[in-house]
Design an enzyme around this catalytic site. Structure first.
Site, PDB file in Angstrom:
ATOM      1  N   HIS A   1       0.845  -1.196   0.000  1.00 57.36           N
ATOM      2  CA  HIS A   1       0.000   0.000   0.000  1.00 57.36           C
ATOM      3  C   HIS A   1       0.881   1.247   0.000  1.00 57.36           C
ATOM      4  O   HIS A   1       1.259   1.754   1.061  1.00 57.36           O
ATOM      5  CB  HIS A   1      -0.905  -0.004   1.237  1.00 57.36           C
ATOM      6  CG  HIS A   1      -1.821  -1.182   1.308  1.00 57.36           C
ATOM      7  ND1 HIS A   1      -1.379  -2.446   1.611  1.00 57.36           N
ATOM      8  CD2 HIS A   1      -3.170  -1.277   1.124  1.00 57.36           C
ATOM      9  CE1 HIS A   1      -2.405  -3.281   1.608  1.00 57.36           C
ATOM     10  NE2 HIS A   1      -3.499  -2.601   1.317  1.00 57.36           N
TER      11      HIS A   1
ATOM     12  N   HIS B   1      -4.094   2.939  -3.396  1.00 57.00           N
ATOM     13  CA  HIS B   1      -4.299   2.438  -2.034  1.00 57.00           C
ATOM     14  C   HIS B   1      -3.610   1.100  -1.806  1.00 57.00           C
ATOM     15  O   HIS B   1      -2.785   0.976  -0.905  1.00 57.00           O
ATOM     16  CB  HIS B   1      -5.793   2.295  -1.731  1.00 57.00           C
ATOM     17  CG  HIS B   1      -6.067   1.688  -0.382  1.00 57.00           C
ATOM     18  ND1 HIS B   1      -6.257   2.454   0.734  1.00 57.00           N
ATOM     19  CD2 HIS B   1      -6.163   0.398   0.027  1.00 57.00           C
ATOM     20  CE1 HIS B   1      -6.444   1.662   1.778  1.00 57.00           C
ATOM     21  NE2 HIS B   1      -6.410   0.402   1.365  1.00 57.00           N
TER      22      HIS B   1
ATOM     23  N   GLU C   1     -18.969  -5.178  23.577  1.00 61.54           N
ATOM     24  CA  GLU C   1     -18.128  -6.370  23.640  1.00 61.54           C
ATOM     25  C   GLU C   1     -16.934  -6.307  22.698  1.00 61.54           C
ATOM     26  O   GLU C   1     -15.816  -6.705  23.067  1.00 61.54           O
ATOM     27  CB  GLU C   1     -18.954  -7.632  23.328  1.00 61.54           C
ATOM     28  CG  GLU C   1     -19.945  -8.017  24.400  1.00 61.54           C
ATOM     29  CD  GLU C   1     -21.295  -7.370  24.207  1.00 61.54           C
ATOM     30  OE1 GLU C   1     -22.221  -7.707  24.966  1.00 61.54           O
ATOM     31  OE2 GLU C   1     -21.430  -6.516  23.293  1.00 61.54           O
TER      32      GLU C   1
ATOM     33  N   HIS D   1     -29.639 -16.402  23.085  1.00 56.99           N
ATOM     34  CA  HIS D   1     -28.653 -16.247  24.147  1.00 56.99           C
ATOM     35  C   HIS D   1     -27.989 -17.570  24.541  1.00 56.99           C
ATOM     36  O   HIS D   1     -27.106 -17.580  25.397  1.00 56.99           O
ATOM     37  CB  HIS D   1     -29.308 -15.626  25.381  1.00 56.99           C
ATOM     38  CG  HIS D   1     -29.515 -14.153  25.272  1.00 56.99           C
ATOM     39  ND1 HIS D   1     -30.177 -13.566  24.212  1.00 56.99           N
ATOM     40  CD2 HIS D   1     -29.135 -13.130  26.083  1.00 56.99           C
ATOM     41  CE1 HIS D   1     -30.209 -12.257  24.379  1.00 56.99           C
ATOM     42  NE2 HIS D   1     -29.579 -11.964  25.499  1.00 56.99           N
TER      43      HIS D   1
END
Length: 684
Positions: free
Chosen positions: A28, A263, A427, A489
């Site tokens: 890059h 890029h 999380e 869950h």
């Protein structure tokens, strides 16, 4: 410093990067061309570091969150004097090179954290700033600031698009991490196109809303403006800073300037030539480093030695004034546990009702935390359920956070010295932040949530494993026994998914005493993440006068009970809460004359690390009737039960009902274990 020398140094960084990418035919080049000026200002004017000692603890931390621009970092490391040679750079992206495609911690001197998956480095930097703030609050004393360093990151559009960065930025602003500064390479271009097709919000106002200090630099080549912005960020001590630097991807490239084509691909031989000519740089030879530029960059060695010497003098004086505190700090920075760290480790008496292993874990944590000052962490808004709060050890939050006081208590005091971190419902960021804390050093961080939400954390867990970081994750509510919350869950495939990650130790203890040993292993293991997988429901605490010691957990799998002089007809294997189930089944089968060996297998990874002879002593090769019992998918278990064995598992999503009902309906009963065992014995 003359403008001419500055420009010479910046172009040295640019074309060392461009030439390495071109030689590798991969990489890059666009980011180093555009971001070199701001990186140059930071590394030569502000960054406190010692190239001859990359591990000096009170150095500033630098994170290249946009890890795809790795040659920018490698160029700076080589030029300032780190142990990264020009030959290493010429081997960019080649096998076993010190200059891999993305920066790798532990592989290249001076690389603080492994980056590449975008947003992770940003959140790592937040974790580093948290670690510095906590250690400084706990150990510094008036006139003795032995912990005093900043955290810097260069971040890209892609970093700021990722949700993990948003989560981490929100928390960093709330925590007022004034020693964190992010330089935003604001070049309006991503890999596929311009940012205008996906990313049009006002980033400055967004970060201001998070509670950040922001400064805009309209011209990424304006060194004075970049310097002033960095100085303003240093002066801002109550908010993290985002410096939005308007750069140009592929700067100087006549045909790829501001183009996504610069890029992720080499410029090409002809475009390299044109770019060098455009920026008044010799076309030949490649990898040119003018002596004047190298001499200027290498001043970092002298500055670093001076700064480290001053830091050492401060530490020596501190040790004279506060010898006990200094020894604790030094031991903590070395990553060592105190000699008596486990003196208060609880033991749990036999109890048929027992307790949930998450509850046992909480008792263990609170017994050892006062003796292990490095242990710091928290949960994603789940402390009451995961039992991971460290009682009486305070909350990590700015002192002004007292105004946020909930439930009429400040939990031992709001301050940066507090050891309970509140990650909020974040999380993904939690996983990446604890990685940054561990990479910083001086902290043994932990995070906690329900096992099902480990899915949100898989990227940082994988990176922790790749880096060999000492992080601990406490995952509770580990099976369909969770019950009424239902299939959204109830984890089914999560254990298998986590076990699939190399260099991770997963431990699912079977009772309270195995949980205590699991925590011993977690704290003693320093070269990888350890994941503790714990039950929501109560499980019996085994009578260890009848069954083998829970210390067998250290082997990953061990014989709990055996029959007929160690010559079983059948081996039953289980982890976690299902251990009690196979013990009950063995008692049911005994009157039928079936000799059963019961094996607790809390950790595949620990077991697989044993010598073959030790594994054979547990899973005797001549016993082909083997049944594994675990409330998750069977994937992976056949390596232990063999082609002739069986696995009682969960191969579909869960259901909403009381946990004992779900277990029964899914076949986790003594009757079902015995039924399958008899079938196996007939087949053998």
């Amino acid at each position: 410093m003359s403008d001419q020398l500055d420009q010479l140094c910046i172009n040295t960084v640019r074309f060392l990067s461009v030439d390495a990418v071109q030689k590798a035919k991969s990489g890059h080049p666009g980011m180093p061309l555009g971001a070199a000026p701001m990186a140059y200002v930071l590394w030569t004017r502000l960054l406190k570091h010692n190239p001859r000692n990359p591990d000096w603890f009170d150095r500033d931390r630098f994170v290249l969150s946009a890890g795809h621009g790795s040659m920018l970092l490698y160029s700076l490391l080589h030029l300032t004097g780190y142990e990264l040679s020009l030959d290493d750079i010429k081997q960019f992206r080649q096998f076993d090179s010190k200059a891999p495609g993305h920066p790798e911690r532990g592989h290249t001197p001076g690389v603080e954290t492994t980056t590449g998956p975008l947003g992770q480095g940003f959140a790592n930097a937040v974790g580093m700033a948290i670690a510095e703030a906590q250690l400084a609050a706990r150990y510094n004393r008036p006139e003795y600031e032995v912990i005093d360093h900043a955290t810097y990151a260069i971040v890209s559009d892609g970093d700021l698009m990722e949700g993990v960065a948003s989560e981490a930025a929100s928390l960093a602003g709330h925590l007022r991490l004034g020693k964190l500064t992010c330089l935003y390479d604001d070049n309006y271009v991503t890999l596929a196109a311009g940012t205008d097709i996906t990313f049009s919000e006002d980033r400055a106002r967004r970060f201001e809303a998070y509670g950040w200090h922001t400064v805009s630099v309209p011209d990424g080549n304006d060194l004075a403006a970049i310097d002033a912005a960095l100085c303003a960020a240093l002066a801002e001590t109550t908010r993290p800073s985002l410096i939005l630097v308007r750069t140009h991807l592929g700067f100087g490239s006549p045909n790829k300037h501001d183009s996504f084509e610069a890029h992720g691909s080499p410029l090409g031989v002809e475009e390299v030539r044109l770019t060098k000519q455009n920026l008044d740089w010799p076309v030949e030879p490649p990898f040119l480093i003018p002596e004047e530029a190298l001499s200027h960059f290498r001043e970092a060695v002298t500055r670093g030695a001076r700064d480290e010497a001053a830091s050492s003098e401060c530490m020596a004086a501190y040790a004279q004034a506060f010898p006990v505190l200094a020894e604790e700090l030094r031991r903590t920075l070395r990553g060592e546990l105190p000699k008596d760290w486990d003196a208060d480790m609880p033991g749990f008496p036999a109890d048929a009702k027992g307790m949930a292993t998450r509850v046992a874990s909480g008792k263990v944590m609170n017994a050892i935390a006062p003796r292990v000052p490095a242990l710091t962490g928290g949960s994603a808004d789940l402390d009451p359920s995961t039992h991971t709060a460290l009682k009486g050890l305070g909350d990590f939050n700015p002192a002004a956070g007292k105004a946020i006081d909930t439930q009429g208590s400040d939990g031992g005091g709001w301050s940066y010295a507090g050891r309970n971190l509140h990650f909020g419902v974040r999380e993904h960021a939690m996983g990446a932040i604890v990685n940054g804390m561990a990479a910083h050093g001086g902290i043994v961080p932990y995070g906690s949530t329900f096992l099902i939400f480990s899915d949100y954390m898989r990227p940082p867990i994988r990176l922790a494993a790749l880096m060999g970081l000492h992080v601990i994750h406490v995952f509770t509510h580990d099976s369909i026994a969770l019950g009424e919350d239902g299939p959204t869950h109830q984890p089914v495939e999560q254990l298998a998914a986590l076990r699939a990650i190399p260099n991770v130790t997963v431990i699912r203890p079977g009772d309270a005493n195995e949980t205590a040993v699991a925590w011993r292993v977690a704290l003693e293991t320093r070269d990888r993440p350890v994941l503790l997988v714990l039950s929501r429901q109560d499980v019996p605490t085994l009578d260890r006068s009848r069954y083998a010691s829970a210390n067998g957990l250290r082997s990953g799998a061990y014989v709990l009970c055996d029959a007929r002089d160690g010559k079983p007809d059948l081996i039953l294997i289980a982890s976690g809460a299902e251990v009690a189930l196979i013990l009950a089944a063995a008692e049911r089968l005994a009157p039928e004359g079936i000799a059963v060996r019961c094996v607790s297998m809390p950790s595949w990874e620990l077991f697989d690390a044993l010598a073959q002879s030790d594994r054979d002593a547990v899973l005797t090769p001549t016993v082909h009737a083997r049944l594994a019992v675990e409330a998750g998918v069977a994937q992976g278990w056949h390596r232990y039960v063999g082609d002739t064995g069986d696995v009682l598992s969960v191969e579909r999503f869960g259901a909403s009902a009381p946990g004992d009902v779900v277990l029964r309906e899914y076949g986790f009963s003594v009757d079902e274990v015995c039924k399958r065992a008899r079938v196996l014995l007939r087949g053998s």
